[in-house]
Design an enzyme around this catalytic site. Structure first.
Site, mmCIF file in Angstrom:
data_model
loop_
_atom_site.group_PDB
_atom_site.id
_atom_site.type_symbol
_atom_site.label_atom_id
_atom_site.label_comp_id
_atom_site.label_asym_id
_atom_site.label_seq_id
_atom_site.Cartn_x
_atom_site.Cartn_y
_atom_site.Cartn_z
ATOM 1 N N ARG A 73 0.811 -1.214 0.000
ATOM 2 C CA ARG A 73 0.000 0.000 0.000
ATOM 3 C C ARG A 73 0.847 1.267 0.000
ATOM 4 O O ARG A 73 0.330 2.344 -0.279
ATOM 5 C CB ARG A 73 -0.934 0.006 1.213
ATOM 6 C CG ARG A 73 -2.082 -0.977 1.085
ATOM 7 C CD ARG A 73 -2.961 -0.975 2.312
ATOM 8 N NE ARG A 73 -2.244 -1.488 3.490
ATOM 9 C CZ ARG A 73 -2.817 -1.665 4.683
ATOM 10 N NH1 ARG A 73 -4.077 -1.357 4.855
ATOM 11 N NH2 ARG A 73 -2.118 -2.142 5.680
ATOM 12 N N LYS A 185 3.600 -19.880 6.931
ATOM 13 C CA LYS A 185 2.780 -20.332 8.049
ATOM 14 C C LYS A 185 2.260 -19.111 8.813
ATOM 15 O O LYS A 185 2.830 -18.028 8.674
ATOM 16 C CB LYS A 185 3.582 -21.270 8.951
ATOM 17 C CG LYS A 185 4.606 -20.583 9.858
ATOM 18 C CD LYS A 185 5.224 -21.601 10.778
ATOM 19 C CE LYS A 185 6.114 -20.929 11.806
ATOM 20 N NZ LYS A 185 5.408 -20.227 12.879
ATOM 21 N N HIS A 215 10.398 -22.664 7.133
ATOM 22 C CA HIS A 215 11.808 -22.330 6.918
ATOM 23 C C HIS A 215 12.754 -23.312 7.594
ATOM 24 O O HIS A 215 13.907 -23.438 7.208
ATOM 25 C CB HIS A 215 12.099 -20.897 7.382
ATOM 26 C CG HIS A 215 12.083 -20.707 8.875
ATOM 27 N ND1 HIS A 215 10.930 -20.454 9.573
ATOM 28 C CD2 HIS A 215 13.079 -20.737 9.780
ATOM 29 C CE1 HIS A 215 11.216 -20.341 10.849
ATOM 30 N NE2 HIS A 215 12.504 -20.496 11.008
ATOM 31 N N LYS A 219 16.892 -25.609 6.451
ATOM 32 C CA LYS A 219 18.161 -25.579 7.177
ATOM 33 C C LYS A 219 19.026 -26.779 6.806
ATOM 34 O O LYS A 219 18.542 -27.903 6.669
ATOM 35 C CB LYS A 219 17.903 -25.550 8.695
ATOM 36 C CG LYS A 219 17.284 -24.240 9.165
ATOM 37 C CD LYS A 219 17.086 -24.242 10.663
ATOM 38 C CE LYS A 219 16.496 -22.919 11.123
ATOM 39 N NZ LYS A 219 17.432 -21.805 10.981
ATOM 40 N N GLU A 253 13.848 -21.155 23.017
ATOM 41 C CA GLU A 253 14.259 -19.781 22.758
ATOM 42 C C GLU A 253 14.563 -19.099 24.085
ATOM 43 O O GLU A 253 13.903 -19.374 25.103
ATOM 44 C CB GLU A 253 13.156 -19.017 22.022
ATOM 45 C CG GLU A 253 12.863 -19.551 20.636
ATOM 46 C CD GLU A 253 11.779 -18.738 19.949
ATOM 47 O OE1 GLU A 253 12.129 -17.853 19.148
ATOM 48 O OE2 GLU A 253 10.598 -18.989 20.222
ATOM 49 N N ASP A 272 2.344 -22.480 17.170
ATOM 50 C CA ASP A 272 3.397 -21.735 16.494
ATOM 51 C C ASP A 272 4.575 -22.615 16.095
ATOM 52 O O ASP A 272 5.206 -22.368 15.074
ATOM 53 C CB ASP A 272 3.882 -20.608 17.416
ATOM 54 C CG ASP A 272 4.769 -19.608 16.701
ATOM 55 O OD1 ASP A 272 4.459 -19.254 15.549
ATOM 56 O OD2 ASP A 272 5.775 -19.179 17.293
ATOM 57 N N HIS A 277 7.059 -27.031 12.732
ATOM 58 C CA HIS A 277 8.492 -27.322 12.831
ATOM 59 C C HIS A 277 8.779 -28.684 13.456
ATOM 60 O O HIS A 277 9.468 -29.530 12.875
ATOM 61 C CB HIS A 277 9.193 -26.247 13.671
ATOM 62 C CG HIS A 277 9.088 -24.875 13.116
ATOM 63 N ND1 HIS A 277 8.980 -24.605 11.762
ATOM 64 C CD2 HIS A 277 9.085 -23.659 13.723
ATOM 65 C CE1 HIS A 277 8.912 -23.301 11.577
ATOM 66 N NE2 HIS A 277 8.964 -22.709 12.741
ATOM 67 N N LYS A 375 9.556 -20.259 25.244
ATOM 68 C CA LYS A 375 10.271 -18.984 25.265
ATOM 69 C C LYS A 375 10.809 -18.729 26.661
ATOM 70 O O LYS A 375 10.290 -19.257 27.647
ATOM 71 C CB LYS A 375 9.350 -17.847 24.815
ATOM 72 C CG LYS A 375 8.913 -17.988 23.357
ATOM 73 C CD LYS A 375 8.130 -16.782 22.894
ATOM 74 C CE LYS A 375 7.738 -16.921 21.418
ATOM 75 N NZ LYS A 375 8.918 -16.947 20.530
#
Length: 523
Positions: A73, A185, A215, A219, A253, A272, A277, A375
């Site tokens: 946009r 995703k 992704h 790897k 993480e 997620d 994954h 996390k």
């Protein structure tokens, strides 16, 4: 003049002169094509997609006339878009900046301004692609990258169909250009929405032209799972329930939500990470050897593996979820989830999730698979740990083997990509003391060339039309079939259990394994 061949006609019958198709060692180079990125001004595009495209060009893996069209946009001219791209390349590209490569790439940059429901903007996009075909020799071939929120998919897909961009008809010379769509995703938020999304996409793009990007599958270390298993006779005899005690797949993480609280709330760690994954990593770990590494054969074996994968019940004992609280991440004191800006303090969205699975086939019968993600955990790491059974008899005094654990084969996906084997060895000295030691293989030390970024490999595969590393409809839907009962069970329960930042998750996650006398590996 009779016999004259236009640029676009020559491009349509282009053959890579640098590669003998019989030689599988040399990298494939994409043929004439263009790529349109919807949502080109977003973080993913700036930090990953545009740098990856430059890196491919820098390695000579894109055709000379490759063209990149941004759609957003913002009221950009082509020159403004060029500035955005070069800034992203200089900041995030993996390979060194070379002016001649940039000049060639920049000549094919175009920008189309408009909203996703703007008919005029899509008409402009169609004209722009036609002009690029004539000017740059793209052969009419184009990949559409949907780097946009999933709720925008229906609008964009309908526009691509309406303006005959998704499935163009044959050209006067009989050439039929290819068109492909790339989807990031999440692929839905449960089984019903995933099926609806797949049906929506396939109404416009046939399944063989749909590339769903995970992704992680790009790897280098993930692909090395296949090499480790099927290029070495050493592991096949022990890759089964006779010798394997359990398998632990971890994606941890050390960061919190930061500015992603609005996006993350309502999604959570299981949706997620586990649905895509970790279940993909598990499928590669347990699948049978394909008859070849052709995409269809790989997909067939992964589907069989996911079809055999089931939850272990009762879910109160075999799953765990949590939310991080304030604590220490190394030397830094960090806030808890409910203090993160934009996060609902009453939210029940989990930042830690762990589940127990089994694979119902002869090879893996009785072996538990533990998948966890979170996390604000102890450190950033993604790994697959194959834990082997203990020796049935140890002819040593117990005091000599107190520090001896289970043999393990650990595939490190990130960081420090490589493989570690853990086994018992005698400690130097006069006594017979045995303790664990590690034998380590590191990609960084073993190979001089650096590994490509995941998006480099995946974008190149899209342009080549090679779907090996992209989940198909059945894989997505099977993954949701596995996870949906867990999500429903948690929704009917109370709040997630708190765990302190910098630790390895809630107590219930430790109890998950303790029930069977096991414990989580500390990466």
């Amino acid at each position: 003049m009779a016999g004259t061949v236009s640029v676009e006609q020559a491009a349509r019958h282009w053959v890579n002169p640098l590669r003998d198709p019989r030689d599988k060692r040399l990298p494939m180079i994409a043929g004439p094509c263009a790529m349109v990125i919807f949502g080109v001004t977003g973080d993913l595009s700036r930090k990953k997609l545009m740098p990856a495209i430059y890196d491919l060009a820098n390695q000579g893996l894109l055709p000379p006339g490759f063209s990149l069209v941004g759609f957003a946009r913002r009221n950009y001219a082509d020159e403004d878009f060029e500035k955005v791209v070069i800034e992203a390349v200089r900041k995030h590209a993996r390979t060194p900046f070379r002016q001649e490569v940039w000049d060639s790439l920049a000549a094919g940059l175009r920008f189309v301004q408009g909203s996703f429901d703007d008919d005029a903007a899509f008409a402009t996009l169609a004209r722009t692609l036609a002009e690029l075909d004539k000017e740059r020799g793209t052969g009419g071939n184009c990949a559409f990258y949907l780097s946009i929120p999933p709720n925008m998919f229906p609008v964009v897909l309908d526009q691509l169909s309406k303006h005959k961009l998704a499935q163009p008809g044959p050209e006067p010379d009989g050439w039929v250009p290819w068109r492909r769509v790339v989807i990031e995703k999440p692929f839905g938020h449960d089984l019903a929405s995933a099926k609806a999304l797949n049906a929506l996409v396939n109404r416009v793009f046939p399944e063989e032209t749909v590339f769903r990007i995970d992704h992680y599958l790009g790897k280098e270390t993930v692909q090395n799972i296949l090499a480790l298993r099927f290029a070495n006779e050493l592991f096949e005899p022990i890759w089964n329930a006779n010798y394997v005690d359990s398998v632990q797949i971890t994606m941890a993480e050390d960061i919190g939500l930061g500015g992603r609280a609005g996006y993350y709330d309502g999604i959570g760690a299981a949706r997620d990470v586990i649905q895509n994954h970790l279940l993909q990593l598990m499928a590669l770990t347990v699948m049978e050897e394909p008859t070849s590494f052709e995409p269809k054969q790989l997909t067939t074996e992964k589907i069989k593996a996911l079809s055999a994968t089931k939850l272990v019940y009762p879910l109160d004992e075999t799953t765990a979820r949590g939310q991080y609280t304030e604590g220490w991440q190394g030397s830094e004191h960090v806030v808890g989830l409910h203090q993160e800006e934009g996060f609902d303090p009453n939210s029940r969205t989990e930042t830690y999730a762990a589940i127990t699975l089994r694979v119902e086939n002869r090879r893996w019968a009785g072996v538990p698979f533990y998948l966890r993600t979170g996390k604000r955990l102890g450190r950033r790491v993604t790994e697959i740990a194959v834990m082997f059974k203990r020796a049935p008899h140890l002819p040593f005094d117990q005091t000599m083997t107190e520090e001896l654990g289970q043999n393990a084969l650990v595939i490190r996906v990130q960081p420090d990509e490589g493989i570690t084997m853990r086994f018992g060895s005698k400690v130097p000295g006069t006594g017979m003391e045995v303790r664990d030691v590690n034998m380590d293989f590191s990609y960084g030390e073993a190979f001089t060339e650096s590994s490509p970024e995941a998006y480099e490999r995946l974008i190149l595969d899209v342009l080549l039309g090679v779907p090996s590393l992209f989940p198909v409809n059945a894989e997505v839907e099977l993954s949701w079939e596995i996870l949906d009962p867990v999500i429903s069970h948690w929704a009917a329960g109370g709040k997630p259990e708190p765990y302190e930042a910098g630790t390895w998750g809630p107590i219930s996650a430790e109890e998950m394994l303790a029930i069977s006398g096991r414990e989580w590996r500390r990466p």
